[in-house]
Scaffold this motif. Structure first.
Motif, PDB file in Angstrom:
ATOM      1  N   THR A  62      82.114  53.816  49.340  1.00 44.69           N
ATOM      2  CA  THR A  62      82.320  53.007  50.545  1.00 44.69           C
ATOM      3  C   THR A  62      83.437  53.597  51.393  1.00 44.69           C
ATOM      4  OG1 THR A  62      81.737  51.108  49.205  1.00 44.69           O
ATOM      5  CG2 THR A  62      82.692  50.668  51.351  1.00 44.69           C
ATOM      6  N   THR A 108      84.486  63.118  70.279  1.00 44.91           N
ATOM      7  CA  THR A 108      84.990  62.960  71.645  1.00 44.91           C
ATOM      8  C   THR A 108      85.781  64.178  72.098  1.00 44.91           C
ATOM      9  OG1 THR A 108      86.926  61.899  70.715  1.00 44.91           O
ATOM     10  CG2 THR A 108      85.201  60.475  71.538  1.00 44.91           C
ATOM     11  N   PHE A 127      91.421  35.395  71.180  1.00 40.30           N
ATOM     12  CA  PHE A 127      92.395  35.547  72.250  1.00 40.30           C
ATOM     13  C   PHE A 127      92.336  34.401  73.240  1.00 40.30           C
ATOM     14  CE2 PHE A 127      88.988  37.245  74.837  1.00 40.30           C
ATOM     15  CZ  PHE A 127      88.226  37.985  73.945  1.00 40.30           C
ATOM     16  N   ALA A 165      87.815  41.184  56.207  1.00 41.89           N
ATOM     17  CA  ALA A 165      87.440  42.099  57.286  1.00 41.89           C
ATOM     18  C   ALA A 165      87.517  41.386  58.625  1.00 41.89           C
ATOM     19  CB  ALA A 165      86.035  42.634  57.047  1.00 41.89           C
ATOM     20  N   LEU A 198      93.190  41.261  67.757  1.00 38.93           N
ATOM     21  CA  LEU A 198      93.175  40.481  68.998  1.00 38.93           C
ATOM     22  C   LEU A 198      94.316  39.467  69.035  1.00 38.93           C
ATOM     23  CD1 LEU A 198      89.344  39.940  69.173  1.00 38.93           C
ATOM     24  CD2 LEU A 198      90.695  41.422  70.610  1.00 38.93           C
ATOM     25  N   ALA A 224      78.489  49.818  53.649  1.00 38.52           N
ATOM     26  CA  ALA A 224      79.809  50.280  54.062  1.00 38.52           C
ATOM     27  C   ALA A 224      80.108  49.840  55.485  1.00 38.52           C
ATOM     28  CB  ALA A 224      79.890  51.799  53.946  1.00 38.52           C
ATOM     29  N   ILE A 225      79.125  50.012  56.363  1.00 40.59           N
ATOM     30  CA  ILE A 225      79.348  49.619  57.755  1.00 40.59           C
ATOM     31  C   ILE A 225      79.505  48.110  57.855  1.00 40.59           C
ATOM     32  CG2 ILE A 225      78.271  49.524  60.032  1.00 40.59           C
ATOM     33  CD1 ILE A 225      77.041  52.198  59.472  1.00 40.59           C
ATOM     34  N   TYR A 226      78.714  47.407  57.064  1.00 41.22           N
ATOM     35  CA  TYR A 226      78.732  45.951  57.118  1.00 41.22           C
ATOM     36  C   TYR A 226      80.077  45.391  56.674  1.00 41.22           C
ATOM     37  CZ  TYR A 226      76.898  41.237  56.598  1.00 41.22           C
ATOM     38  OH  TYR A 226      76.678  39.907  56.713  1.00 41.22           O
ATOM     39  N   ALA A 227      80.715  46.078  55.727  1.00 41.79           N
ATOM     40  CA  ALA A 227      81.978  45.576  55.197  1.00 41.79           C
ATOM     41  C   ALA A 227      83.127  45.830  56.154  1.00 41.79           C
ATOM     42  CB  ALA A 227      82.282  46.247  53.855  1.00 41.79           C
ATOM     43  N   PHE A 228      82.903  46.667  57.119  1.00 39.68           N
ATOM     44  CA  PHE A 228      83.982  47.112  57.983  1.00 39.68           C
ATOM     45  C   PHE A 228      84.194  46.117  59.124  1.00 39.68           C
ATOM     46  CE2 PHE A 228      85.832  50.264  60.962  1.00 39.68           C
ATOM     47  CZ  PHE A 228      86.864  50.651  60.143  1.00 39.68           C
ATOM     48  N   PRO A 229      85.457  45.900  59.540  1.00 36.48           N
ATOM     49  CA  PRO A 229      85.666  44.998  60.680  1.00 36.48           C
ATOM     50  C   PRO A 229      84.873  45.488  61.891  1.00 36.48           C
ATOM     51  CG  PRO A 229      87.758  45.537  59.666  1.00 36.48           C
ATOM     52  CD  PRO A 229      86.723  46.369  58.974  1.00 36.48           C
ATOM     53  N   LEU A 236      84.703  44.793  64.987  1.00 37.43           N
ATOM     54  CA  LEU A 236      85.358  45.090  66.263  1.00 37.43           C
ATOM     55  C   LEU A 236      85.940  46.501  66.245  1.00 37.43           C
ATOM     56  CD1 LEU A 236      86.261  43.919  69.011  1.00 37.43           C
ATOM     57  CD2 LEU A 236      88.426  43.422  67.926  1.00 37.43           C
ATOM     58  N   LEU A 237      86.516  46.876  65.109  1.00 41.13           N
ATOM     59  CA  LEU A 237      87.097  48.212  65.005  1.00 41.13           C
ATOM     60  C   LEU A 237      86.014  49.275  65.143  1.00 41.13           C
ATOM     61  CD1 LEU A 237      89.734  47.847  62.167  1.00 41.13           C
ATOM     62  CD2 LEU A 237      89.991  47.624  64.616  1.00 41.13           C
ATOM     63  N   LEU A 238      84.879  49.003  64.506  1.00 39.42           N
ATOM     64  CA  LEU A 238      83.771  49.947  64.611  1.00 39.42           C
ATOM     65  C   LEU A 238      83.310  50.060  66.065  1.00 39.42           C
ATOM     66  CD1 LEU A 238      82.085  51.640  62.694  1.00 39.42           C
ATOM     67  CD2 LEU A 238      80.393  49.838  62.728  1.00 39.42           C
ATOM     68  N   ILE A 288      85.118  49.581  68.659  1.00 39.98           N
ATOM     69  CA  ILE A 288      86.136  50.335  69.396  1.00 39.98           C
ATOM     70  C   ILE A 288      85.903  51.830  69.206  1.00 39.98           C
ATOM     71  CG2 ILE A 288      88.584  50.930  69.452  1.00 39.98           C
ATOM     72  CD1 ILE A 288      89.202  48.049  68.753  1.00 39.98           C
ATOM     73  N   VAL A 289      85.731  52.225  67.947  1.00 39.34           N
ATOM     74  CA  VAL A 289      85.511  53.644  67.654  1.00 39.34           C
ATOM     75  C   VAL A 289      84.279  54.144  68.404  1.00 39.34           C
ATOM     76  CG1 VAL A 289      84.934  55.278  65.842  1.00 39.34           C
ATOM     77  CG2 VAL A 289      86.652  53.552  65.422  1.00 39.34           C
ATOM     78  N   MET A 290      83.212  53.352  68.362  1.00 36.83           N
ATOM     79  CA  MET A 290      81.981  53.756  69.049  1.00 36.83           C
ATOM     80  C   MET A 290      82.201  53.886  70.549  1.00 36.83           C
ATOM     81  SD  MET A 290      79.760  54.518  66.974  1.00 36.83           S
ATOM     82  CE  MET A 290      78.556  54.896  68.228  1.00 36.83           C
ATOM     83  N   ILE A 344      84.895  54.581  72.095  1.00 37.69           N
ATOM     84  CA  ILE A 344      85.660  55.803  72.376  1.00 37.69           C
ATOM     85  C   ILE A 344      84.712  56.995  72.371  1.00 37.69           C
ATOM     86  CG2 ILE A 344      87.401  57.363  71.474  1.00 37.69           C
ATOM     87  CD1 ILE A 344      88.881  54.981  70.389  1.00 37.69           C
ATOM     88  N   VAL A 345      83.827  57.009  71.376  1.00 39.36           N
ATOM     89  CA  VAL A 345      82.901  58.136  71.259  1.00 39.36           C
ATOM     90  C   VAL A 345      81.987  58.220  72.476  1.00 39.36           C
ATOM     91  CG1 VAL A 345      80.988  59.065  69.944  1.00 39.36           C
ATOM     92  CG2 VAL A 345      82.923  58.056  68.770  1.00 39.36           C
ATOM     93  N   GLY A 350      85.752  41.043  73.232  1.00 33.66           N
ATOM     94  CA  GLY A 350      86.849  41.626  72.463  1.00 33.66           C
ATOM     95  C   GLY A 350      87.160  43.030  72.929  1.00 33.66           C
TER      96      GLY A 350
END
Lengths: 366, 383
Positions: free
Chosen positions: A44, A59, A173, A301, A309, B152-157, B159-161, B163-165, B167-168, B255
């Motif tokens: 994971t 990027t 927020f 998570a 936020l 793995a993706i599902y467990a991840f916050p 919003l952070l994902l 954000i990363v996307m 940016i990409v 967000g």
């Protein structure tokens, strides 16, 4: 690890211990479960770190992103070369993996600090906020969920369900802004932002063994003014972030308690004259607790995402606040480091929650 | 379309209990059917949700007729609007710190939100359903990799994902439709695992049904079985996730906007961006720049969620009836992220779902019919 010792915390069954492992199988070994579950963390984390690395690198290199407008082309090239960002991406990737294994998450570009230091400094603030928020969520979510289950399909249930959906529908927020508006600006009873007022921070700064957790530090000063100041600052962020989770808890407790309330043993207890309160509190709620605990793992998570936020709203100087700052500064090394670290935190908390669930419920084992 | 459903939808229940007569097309439409089915409180929630969602969609579609000014308009016939003006007849909900009309931006914001919602959902349904179908049907190493990846993706916050996307996709700054697309794709990546999990679980379950085996026996191709037999029987949970994800898409977009990753104010109106700008207004007591965009988010999410919740309850017979006896104790199912559990369902095939295994992904005891529990995604949400 001989065949006779019950293998709590033992590693995966080796050939010598196989007969025991096979005999234990119907019950499911807790030790085996922990080991398998622990090994599953590694892919994971690996996947998330890999994903974040390649996405961020897609990027372009971080130095151009951070300093692009400010340096001349030649200077940029020089910095890129010095940092090694002109090498093949796979070389960089394996170097990055190697660094992570040794606990080095890189150094931020904008303010040149190691990511691990940033985590140590601001991580505790985020943990403190998450802890307060969880308390609010438990206090609000669980009793209301039991209430909603007991009054199922009646007026009270309808109100509570709409409340839960409202908790879900309100972005952290916006909840924060509303709370600020009412309690800080109109009623003027609670501070607008920050973790403590400047005077309290000064008083806490020179403590011999500072923890960074303001509540503990405040107690160390022994000054009631500082303690109340710290607590006052925590109330609004904790409510904003806590209500979000409380809505989830409410729904979860409601669904599960409804399930257990209709079981035979609840009917049996009722016929024996157990009070309705005790019925919900003990007989229906306790067995419903296991799925609730599992979902709390997911809430970590959610809490971390929400913390980004909340911290930005209340200028709570934690990891999320810092992440937003680095995002604004386009410091993608720092962003990558913090995101990778959060991934590790999420994976590890999920692991811990699963272990707790397995300890409580013997059915949750391999 | 007229004849085929009766044949392909021959699940065990419907073969045993043939439908008496075909209902009219109107009553078979997803929401209309549930509306008729519902009673009392549930109908109230469904109707309230439909009304709010309807208003939201109308605002979004007819924004240019409803909003008095453009979303990036700074001056009217008599000069500049002026910044931070309180609500007045000219500016119903006042103006922002940047000098925009709040009412207009809130209305135009609905359009942005709807566009992002549609693009995000269409993309994630297509990709998620396709991957889930292939993964569940063929199994093997591809299945294992996809499941671990999705978990793995599902467990991840999320919003952070996102954000990363973002940016990409857009380098963090976006304009016009590029911005909408970037936001939508960022959200898509977050929600693909949800569709993937649900469709995969359904596919694994249906794959072992007798009618799939019969289709194999008479020599139907894999593609045909997947589309005609498996997909058509596994989509019944989709409307539920669909509504839930629609609301999460709005929240994720807000967000992102709040953190400065949304859409530039000159390109489109976005509620999260406006809320971010209103943060400093609030401390000086200016409430109108924050309250209205915020309420717009809350209401649009509330409307869609109410619809989704009601559909979810109506689809679940245990929650539909007042006196449901079944033990609903295991209602968390797919919300758990135990990669091992999900993997095991894949490896063991149906053994995880029938016979020995009344356990769902989280290991709690449920009914053998795990399909409905897979819709319990709402426990995972976006702040």
């Amino acid at each position: 690890m001989t065949a006779t010792v019950p293998a709590v915390g033992a590693p995966a069954p080796s050939p010598t211990s196989r007969p025991t492992a096979r005999r234990r199988l119907p019950g499911g070994g807790l030790g085996r479960y922990i080991v398998v579950r622990f090994l599953l963390i590694i892919p994971t984390i690996f996947i998330l770190v890999t994903l974040v690395f390649f996405l961020m690198r897609a990027t372009g290199d971080p130095i151009t992103a951070a300093l692009g407008g400010r340096l001349s082309g030649a200077q940029l090239q020089e910095r890129i070369h010095a940092a090694g960002y002109d090498r093949p991406i796979l070389v960089q990737y394996f170097e990055y993996l190697g660094q992570i294994v040794t606990g080095n998450f890189g150094t931020s570009i904008s303010d040149n600090r190691p990511i691990t230091t940033i985590l140590a400094t601001y991580g505790v603030a985020t943990l403190e906020l998450a802890f307060y928020a969880l308390i609010v969520a438990f206090i609000v979510g669980i009793p209301l969920g039991m209430l909603a289950a007991y009054f199922r399909d009646k007026g009270q249930d309808a109100v509570l369900r709409v409340f839960a959906i409202l908790c879900y529908a309100t972005p952290v927020f916006f909840a924060g802004i509303l709370l600020k508006l009412v309690f800080s600006v109109w009623l003027n009873v609670l501070p607008v932002a920050g973790r403590a007022s400047t005077s309290s921070e000064l008083e806490m700064q020179f403590l011999p063994n500072k923890t960074g957790i303001y509540l503990i530090d405040a107690f160390q000063t022994g000054d009631p003014a500082v303690i109340s100041d710290v607590l006052m600052h925590a109330i609004l962020p904790a409510i904003a972030l806590g209500l979000l989770t409380a809505g989830v808890f409410l729904r979860l407790v409601r669904t599960n308690v409804i399930g257990t309330l209709s079981t035979d043993y609840v009917d049996a207890a009722r016929s024996r004259g157990v009070s309705e309160f005790r019925l919900v509190r003990k007989h229906a709620y306790k067995p419903a607790l296991i799925p609730i605990i599992t979902v709390i793992g997911l809430q970590i998570a959610l809490l971390l995402g929400g913390a980004v936020l909340t911290e930005s709203t209340f200028e709570w100087k934690g990891l999320g606040f810092q992440l937003a700052q680095y995002l604004a500064a386009r410091d993608f090394v720092a962003v990558q480091g913090i995101v990778a670290l959060l991934a590790v935190i999420v994976a590890v908390t999920n692991f811990i929650v699963d272990i707790i669930a397995a300890l409580i419920d013997p059915r949750v084992r391999y | 379309m007229t004849n085929s459903p009766t044949r392909t939808k021959s699940t065990p229940t419907s073969t045993r209990l043939p439908r008496p007569a075909r209902r009219s097309l109107l009553s078979r439409l997803p929401v209309v059917h549930q509306l008729r089915q519902s009673v009392g409180l549930q109908r109230g929630m469904l109707v309230a949700g439909l009304i709010i969602t309807g208003v939201f969609i109308i605002c979004a579609v007819f924004a240019q007729f409803i909003a008095p000014y453009g979303f990036a308009q700074l001056r009217g016939p008599d000069g500049q609007f002026g910044a931070q003006l309180p609500p007045s007849p000219e500016h119903l909900w006042g103006t922002t710190v940047g000098g925009y009309d709040v009412f207009s931006r809130v209305i135009w914001g609905a359009q942005t939100a709807l566009e992002v919602m549609i693009v995000a959902i269409v993309l994630s349904i297509f990709l998620g359903v396709f991957l889930g179908l292939v993964s569940g049907y063929f199994g093997g190493w591809l299945d294992r990799i996809l499941v671990v990846l999705a978990d793995a993706i599902y467990a991840f916050p999320s919003l952070l994902l996102a954000i990363v996307m973002s940016i990409v996709i857009s380098g963090g700054q976006s304009n016009l439709y590029g911005g909408i697309l970037a936001a939508a794709i960022s959200i898509t990546v977050v929600y693909i695992p949800q569709y993937f999990r649900v469709i995969r679980a359904e596919t694994v379950r249906i794959k072992g049904e007798a009618f799939v085996e019969s289709a194999k026996v008479i020599g139907a191709s894999n593609a045909r079985i997947m589309v005609r037999h498996v997909l058509r029987n596994s989509t019944r949970t989709l409307p539920l996730i669909f509504t839930l994800n629609a609301s999460e898409a709005v929240l994720t977009l807000a967000g992102l906007g709040f953190l400065g990753f949304g859409i530039e104010p000159t390109a489109a109106a976005e509620w999260g961006y406006d809320l971010n700008k209103s943060l400093s207004d609030v401390t000086s007591g200016i409430w109108w720049t924050a309250v209205f965009p915020g309420l717009a988010i809350v209401l649009s999410v509330l409307g869609v969620t109410l619809v989704g919740e009601s559909l979810n309850d109506l689809a679940d017979p245990r929650l539909r009836g007042r006196r449901a006896v079944a033990a609903a104790a295991g209602d968390v199912a797919a919300t758990s992220v135990v990669p091992g559990g999900t993997l095991e369902a894949g490896l063991g095939g149906l053994s995880g779902l029938e016979g020995c295994g009344d356990f769902d992904d989280s290991g709690t005891r449920t009914h053998t019919d795990t399909s409905h529990t897979d819709t319990s995604q709402p426990e995972r949400r976006q702040p």
